[in-house]
Scaffold this motif. Structure first.
Motif, mmCIF file in Angstrom:
data_model
loop_
_atom_site.group_PDB
_atom_site.id
_atom_site.type_symbol
_atom_site.label_atom_id
_atom_site.label_comp_id
_atom_site.label_asym_id
_atom_site.label_seq_id
_atom_site.Cartn_x
_atom_site.Cartn_y
_atom_site.Cartn_z
ATOM 1 N N MET A 123 0.848 -1.197 0.000
ATOM 2 C CA MET A 123 0.000 0.000 0.000
ATOM 3 C C MET A 123 0.886 1.251 0.000
ATOM 4 O O MET A 123 1.863 1.330 0.738
ATOM 5 C CB MET A 123 -0.917 0.005 1.227
ATOM 6 N N VAL A 124 0.535 2.210 -0.844
ATOM 7 C CA VAL A 124 1.313 3.441 -0.960
ATOM 8 C C VAL A 124 1.095 4.306 0.282
ATOM 9 O O VAL A 124 -0.029 4.473 0.756
ATOM 10 C CB VAL A 124 0.896 4.224 -2.219
ATOM 11 N N SER A 125 2.191 4.860 0.814
ATOM 12 C CA SER A 125 2.107 5.716 1.995
ATOM 13 C C SER A 125 2.462 7.146 1.627
ATOM 14 O O SER A 125 2.948 7.429 0.525
ATOM 15 C CB SER A 125 3.062 5.219 3.081
ATOM 16 N N ILE A 126 2.262 8.039 2.578
ATOM 17 C CA ILE A 126 2.595 9.442 2.350
ATOM 18 C C ILE A 126 4.104 9.611 2.146
ATOM 19 O O ILE A 126 4.551 10.482 1.399
ATOM 20 C CB ILE A 126 2.083 10.310 3.525
ATOM 21 N N LYS A 127 4.891 8.736 2.782
ATOM 22 C CA LYS A 127 6.342 8.788 2.595
ATOM 23 C C LYS A 127 6.721 8.417 1.166
ATOM 24 O O LYS A 127 7.659 8.978 0.594
ATOM 25 C CB LYS A 127 7.031 7.851 3.587
ATOM 26 N N ASP A 128 5.981 7.454 0.584
ATOM 27 C CA ASP A 128 6.248 7.062 -0.804
ATOM 28 C C ASP A 128 5.972 8.227 -1.752
ATOM 29 O O ASP A 128 6.730 8.466 -2.699
ATOM 30 C CB ASP A 128 5.375 5.864 -1.193
ATOM 31 N N ILE A 129 4.866 8.935 -1.508
ATOM 32 C CA ILE A 129 4.529 10.094 -2.346
ATOM 33 C C ILE A 129 5.621 11.151 -2.230
ATOM 34 O O ILE A 129 6.060 11.738 -3.230
ATOM 35 C CB ILE A 129 3.167 10.694 -1.932
ATOM 36 N N ALA A 130 6.087 11.396 -1.005
ATOM 37 C CA ALA A 130 7.135 12.396 -0.776
ATOM 38 C C ALA A 130 8.421 12.016 -1.503
ATOM 39 O O ALA A 130 9.084 12.866 -2.117
ATOM 40 C CB ALA A 130 7.393 12.537 0.721
ATOM 41 N N ILE B 33 1.939 18.724 -8.806
ATOM 42 C CA ILE B 33 2.830 17.558 -8.861
ATOM 43 C C ILE B 33 2.381 16.498 -7.861
ATOM 44 O O ILE B 33 2.279 15.309 -8.177
ATOM 45 C CB ILE B 33 4.289 17.982 -8.572
ATOM 46 N N ILE B 34 2.073 16.941 -6.653
ATOM 47 C CA ILE B 34 1.696 15.997 -5.597
ATOM 48 C C ILE B 34 0.337 15.370 -5.885
ATOM 49 O O ILE B 34 0.159 14.150 -5.754
ATOM 50 C CB ILE B 34 1.708 16.703 -4.226
ATOM 51 N N LEU B 35 -0.633 16.176 -6.311
ATOM 52 C CA LEU B 35 -1.961 15.632 -6.607
ATOM 53 C C LEU B 35 -1.912 14.668 -7.784
ATOM 54 O O LEU B 35 -2.623 13.655 -7.801
ATOM 55 C CB LEU B 35 -2.944 16.768 -6.884
ATOM 56 N N ASP B 36 -1.073 14.957 -8.774
ATOM 57 C CA ASP B 36 -0.919 14.036 -9.905
ATOM 58 C C ASP B 36 -0.344 12.704 -9.437
ATOM 59 O O ASP B 36 -0.774 11.628 -9.884
ATOM 60 C CB ASP B 36 -0.011 14.647 -10.974
ATOM 61 N N LEU B 37 0.625 12.759 -8.524
ATOM 62 C CA LEU B 37 1.216 11.525 -7.994
ATOM 63 C C LEU B 37 0.203 10.747 -7.152
ATOM 64 O O LEU B 37 0.169 9.514 -7.189
ATOM 65 C CB LEU B 37 2.452 11.851 -7.151
ATOM 66 N N VAL B 38 -0.613 11.468 -6.401
ATOM 67 C CA VAL B 38 -1.663 10.817 -5.607
ATOM 68 C C VAL B 38 -2.588 10.025 -6.521
ATOM 69 O O VAL B 38 -2.946 8.876 -6.246
ATOM 70 C CB VAL B 38 -2.462 11.866 -4.800
ATOM 71 N N GLU B 39 -2.956 10.648 -7.658
ATOM 72 C CA GLU B 39 -3.857 9.974 -8.594
ATOM 73 C C GLU B 39 -3.167 8.795 -9.274
ATOM 74 O O GLU B 39 -3.738 7.715 -9.406
ATOM 75 C CB GLU B 39 -4.354 10.973 -9.644
ATOM 76 N N GLU B 40 -1.916 8.997 -9.701
ATOM 77 C CA GLU B 40 -1.192 7.945 -10.417
ATOM 78 C C GLU B 40 -0.940 6.715 -9.544
ATOM 79 O O GLU B 40 -1.021 5.577 -10.008
ATOM 80 C CB GLU B 40 0.149 8.489 -10.921
ATOM 81 N N GLU C 130 -16.983 12.485 -9.445
ATOM 82 C CA GLU C 130 -16.516 11.562 -8.408
ATOM 83 C C GLU C 130 -15.019 11.304 -8.542
ATOM 84 O O GLU C 130 -14.281 11.295 -7.545
ATOM 85 C CB GLU C 130 -17.280 10.245 -8.496
ATOM 86 N N HIS C 131 -14.563 11.106 -9.772
ATOM 87 C CA HIS C 131 -13.141 10.846 -10.002
ATOM 88 C C HIS C 131 -12.294 12.023 -9.526
ATOM 89 O O HIS C 131 -11.257 11.832 -8.869
ATOM 90 C CB HIS C 131 -12.900 10.588 -11.489
ATOM 91 N N ARG C 132 -12.738 13.236 -9.839
ATOM 92 C CA ARG C 132 -11.981 14.419 -9.429
ATOM 93 C C ARG C 132 -12.016 14.595 -7.914
ATOM 94 O O ARG C 132 -10.997 14.924 -7.291
ATOM 95 C CB ARG C 132 -12.555 15.660 -10.122
ATOM 96 N N LEU C 133 -13.172 14.378 -7.297
ATOM 97 C CA LEU C 133 -13.278 14.523 -5.847
ATOM 98 C C LEU C 133 -12.386 13.522 -5.119
ATOM 99 O O LEU C 133 -11.844 13.819 -4.048
ATOM 100 C CB LEU C 133 -14.731 14.347 -5.399
ATOM 101 N N GLU C 134 -12.236 12.335 -5.698
ATOM 102 C CA GLU C 134 -11.384 11.318 -5.071
ATOM 103 C C GLU C 134 -9.942 11.794 -4.957
ATOM 104 O O GLU C 134 -9.238 11.436 -4.011
ATOM 105 C CB GLU C 134 -11.449 10.013 -5.867
#
Length: 333
Positions: free
Chosen positions: A1-8, A35-42, A82-86
């Motif tokens: 599972m991806v964590s906040i540290k992985d995103i960072a 950049i961060i929101l794109d990574l969250v989605e990816e 819904e996709h955008r709100l997620e």
């Protein structure tokens, strides 16, 4: 599972910066936030909603006001919202309205009893008490596809009258003069699209005829079919039909087929919305395209901005429309 540290790590930034973006804090540069929101989605990162709710005192839930029939256009629009709100960490909760007496009041009572951070309205409520409650409570609200003139609500929509006028202008340019209208009663968009229809006729020197107009009780396939039968039964001769939604248009085409009339050889049909199925009909449906992707993104972004900052400027966004010309329209014989 991806964590906040992985995103960072992927972003090359500190966990505190990522946390500020995920928790909608201020003072983060737009390019960093993107950049961060794109990574969250990816990566499919899912924030811990329970922890965020306690810290920010929010439910991270957005209410969606929609009719229980939930037509094809609204389903497509909701999917995009819904996709955008997620990506902002929200989930959605439906408040359905039926086309029956008392349903809007029941919907309002349900909304009062639930806890949501904001609402997006995909359906136009007639009961004034609904809007009075939203204004009095300060609940962030966005009207998607319609507006309330003189109110302070954020609204995103196309210019309904101009779009309808362009659609009927096209039918007139093909040589049609006996053009009937099937619109939607009880909704402001139906009235505005009807007004655009009349404006186009008047500009071409064609006198509007009451017998050529009919207002459906809903914007469903069955309503389009039933209304088309009523117009045919009036016996005034029709060479073209402008329908206020694609679903109404599709229902009308079915009725024309059952009556032994060919589209477009005998009757041309123009719709409104450009839902996905319109391109796959035989013949393909000519229609007005609403920019549904932009509608969905703006609606989600606006409600998010209002939730994060109640002082966010109220916006009225009019998006551009376009005509999509397929095979359902042709010159009259």
């Amino acid at each position: 599972m991806v964590s906040i540290k992985d995103i960072a790590k992927l972003a090359g930034m500190s966990t505190s910066t990522v946390s500020r973006v995920i928790n909608q804090k201020k003072y983060v540069k737009p390019e960093i936030r993107k950049i961060i929101l794109d990574l969250v989605e990816e990566t499919g990162y899912v924030p811990n909603r329970a922890a965020r709710s306690m810290v920010l005192q929010r439910t991270f839930t957005v209410g969606i006001i929609a009719p229980d029939t939930f037509n094809m256009f609204q389903r497509q629009l909701f999917s995009l919202i819904e996709h955008r709100l997620e990506t902002f960490g929200y989930r959605t909760h439906f408040f359905f309205v039926k086309f029956e007496p008392g349903s809007e009041e029941r919907c309002l009572n349900r909304l009062k009893s639930e806890t949501v951070d904001g609402v997006i309205m995909l359906h136009e409520i007639a009961d004034e008490r609904f809007y009075a409650y939203l204004e009095a409570s300060g609940l962030p609200a966005v009207l998607a596809t319609f507006e309330r003139e003189g109110s302070g609500f954020c609204a995103i929509h196309v210019d309904e009258e101009k779009a309808a006028r362009d659609a009927v202008d096209h039918l007139i340019s093909l040589g049609h003069r006996r053009i009937d209208l099937i619109s939607a009663g009880g909704f402001s968009f139906g009235g505005k699209r009807a007004a655009g229809y009349r404006q186009a006729l008047a500009a071409a020197g064609i006198a509007p005829e009451e017998a050529r107009e009919i207002f459906a009780p809903s914007f469903s396939l069955e309503a389009g079919k039933t209304c088309m039968k009523t117009l045919l039964d009036r016996g005034h001769g029709i060479t073209a039909v402008f329908a206020a939604t694609d679903e109404i248009a599709i229902g009308a085409i079915r009725m024309l087929w059952e009556a032994g009339l060919r589209v477009p050889a005998d009757v041309s049909v123009m719709g409104f919305d450009d839902i996905d199925i319109s391109a796959y009909l035989a013949p393909g449906l000519s229609t007005v395209r609403q920019p549904i992707a932009e509608l969905g993104e703006y609606a989600a972004n606006l409600v998010h901005a209002l939730i994060c900052d109640g002082k966010a400027e109220r916006a009225r966004i009019v998006l551009p429309h376009s005509l999509v010309l397929r095979e359902s329209c042709a010159p009259p014989r």
